[in-house]
Scaffold this active site. Structure first.
Site, short mmCIF file in Angstrom:
data_model
loop_
_atom_site.label_atom_id
_atom_site.label_comp_id
_atom_site.label_asym_id
_atom_site.label_seq_id
_atom_site.Cartn_x
_atom_site.Cartn_y
_atom_site.Cartn_z
N ASN A 11 0.75 -1.15 0.15
CA ASN A 11 0.11 0.10 0.10
C ASN A 11 0.89 1.25 0.15
OD1 ASN A 11 -1.88 2.16 0.70
ND2 ASN A 11 -2.06 1.46 2.58
N LYS A 13 -0.07 4.28 -0.48
CA LYS A 13 -0.52 5.55 0.41
C LYS A 13 -0.53 6.70 -0.56
CE LYS A 13 0.33 3.41 4.82
NZ LYS A 13 0.08 3.40 6.30
N HIS A 94 -9.47 1.21 4.82
CA HIS A 94 -8.24 1.05 5.51
C HIS A 94 -8.42 2.29 6.79
CE1 HIS A 94 -4.34 2.38 6.21
NE2 HIS A 94 -3.72 1.19 5.82
N GLU A 96 -6.71 4.38 7.71
CA GLU A 96 -6.53 5.94 7.75
C GLU A 96 -7.86 6.61 7.12
OE1 GLU A 96 -2.97 5.30 5.49
OE2 GLU A 96 -1.88 4.87 7.66
N GLU A 166 -5.47 -5.10 10.38
CA GLU A 166 -4.35 -4.34 10.78
C GLU A 166 -4.77 -3.70 11.89
OE1 GLU A 166 -2.19 -3.02 6.76
OE2 GLU A 166 -4.13 -1.76 7.05
N GLY A 172 2.60 1.87 10.72
CA GLY A 172 3.42 2.80 10.44
C GLY A 172 4.06 3.32 11.69
N SER A 212 3.39 -2.61 10.46
CA SER A 212 4.89 -2.56 10.39
C SER A 212 5.37 -3.82 10.07
CB SER A 212 5.20 -2.22 11.79
OG SER A 212 4.67 -0.88 12.16
#
Ligand code: PEP
Length: 249
Positions: A11, A13, A94, A96, A166, A172, A212
């Site tokens: 991904n 992003k 996702h 985010e 996730e 991250g 991660s």
């Protein structure tokens, strides 16, 4: 043998200009024409049309699609547009987007169904925040299982839908969930899928881990029960960092 083919997905992003297309070609070369695993890259939408012809061994995907067919949704992209640009798959849900775009479970389910309608396969993301995880494993398992059930689209099928677990606290941050935490959550999600979709579909659907993942921890995570691949952010941006993760699968 589970019969589930592993999927290693990157991904990117909001990273990547045309100057990084060489990394897409290099990742496609790593994936190889007769690979025993699937490799996908979820790219910024602006790169999809240029990347698709470079990467016959890699499924090129988008990071989101709108749930409507078309219309007055300034700045959004429809599933039909993404498919026409060359996407073969898309992420939905996702964390985010759930956090910054306030996407609900119902939105995520509608996006997944709309993507499938236009022939895209879908990786649907779920995961708990640190606050929920700190309330204990059982609470976390219950939260993510409920989120998954509420985000499943009508007609969910393992042929086109993959789940990505996730943990938000691991994305991250460099804090990876332990193999034991991942095994316990994936077992809970497997049971949830079997209950919601029946044994055949629930056992056939892939569940990826994301958060991660790197060349250092990929082998342990990918050899954990019910882990059918990885969704990788930062370490998918270059072929050099992505290579050991693909190799570990
Ligand atoms: C992600 O973006 O889905 C992700 C898991 O990111 P990272 O690997 O950088 O934690």
């Amino acid at each position: 043998m589970t019969g589930r083919r592993k999927l290693i997905a990157g991904n990117w992003k909001m990273n990547g200009l045309k100057g990084q297309l060489g990394e897409v070609s290099a990742i496609a070369a790593l994936a190889g024409p007769r690979s025993e695993i699937d490799v996908a890259l979820f790219l910024p939408a602006t790169l999809i049309a240029a990347a698709a012809p470079l990467a016959s061994t890699v499924l090129i995907g988008a990071q989101d699609c709108h749930q409507a067919e078309a219309g007055a949704f300034t700045g959004n992209l429809s599933a039909a547009m993404l498919a026409e640009a060359g996407a073969g798959c898309t992420l939905v849900g996702h964390s985010e987007r759930r956090q910054y775009q306030h996407e609900s479970n119902a939105d995520v389910a509608a996006k997944a169904a709309q993507a499938h309608k236009h022939g895209l396969s879908v990786v649907l993301c779920v995961g708990e925040t640190l606050d929920t995880r700190e309330q204990g494993d059982e609470i976390a398992h219950g939260f993510v299982s409920d989120q998954l059930v509420a985000s499943l689209p009508e007609g969910a099928d393992a042929g086109w839908l993959t789940i990505a677990y996730e943990p938000v606290w691991a994305i991250g941050t460099g804090k990876v969930a332990s193999p034991a935490q991942v095994a316990a959550m994936h077992a809970a999600l497997r049971a949830t899928l079997v209950k919601a979709l029946g044994a055949a579909t629930g056992n056939a659907m892939r569940i990826l881990y994301g958060g991660s993942v790197s060349g250092d921890n990929a082998a342990d995570l990918l050899h954990t029960d019910n882990v059918d691949g990885a969704l990788v952010g930062g370490a998918s941006l270059t072929a050099e960092k992505f290579a050991p993760i693909i190799a570990a699968a």
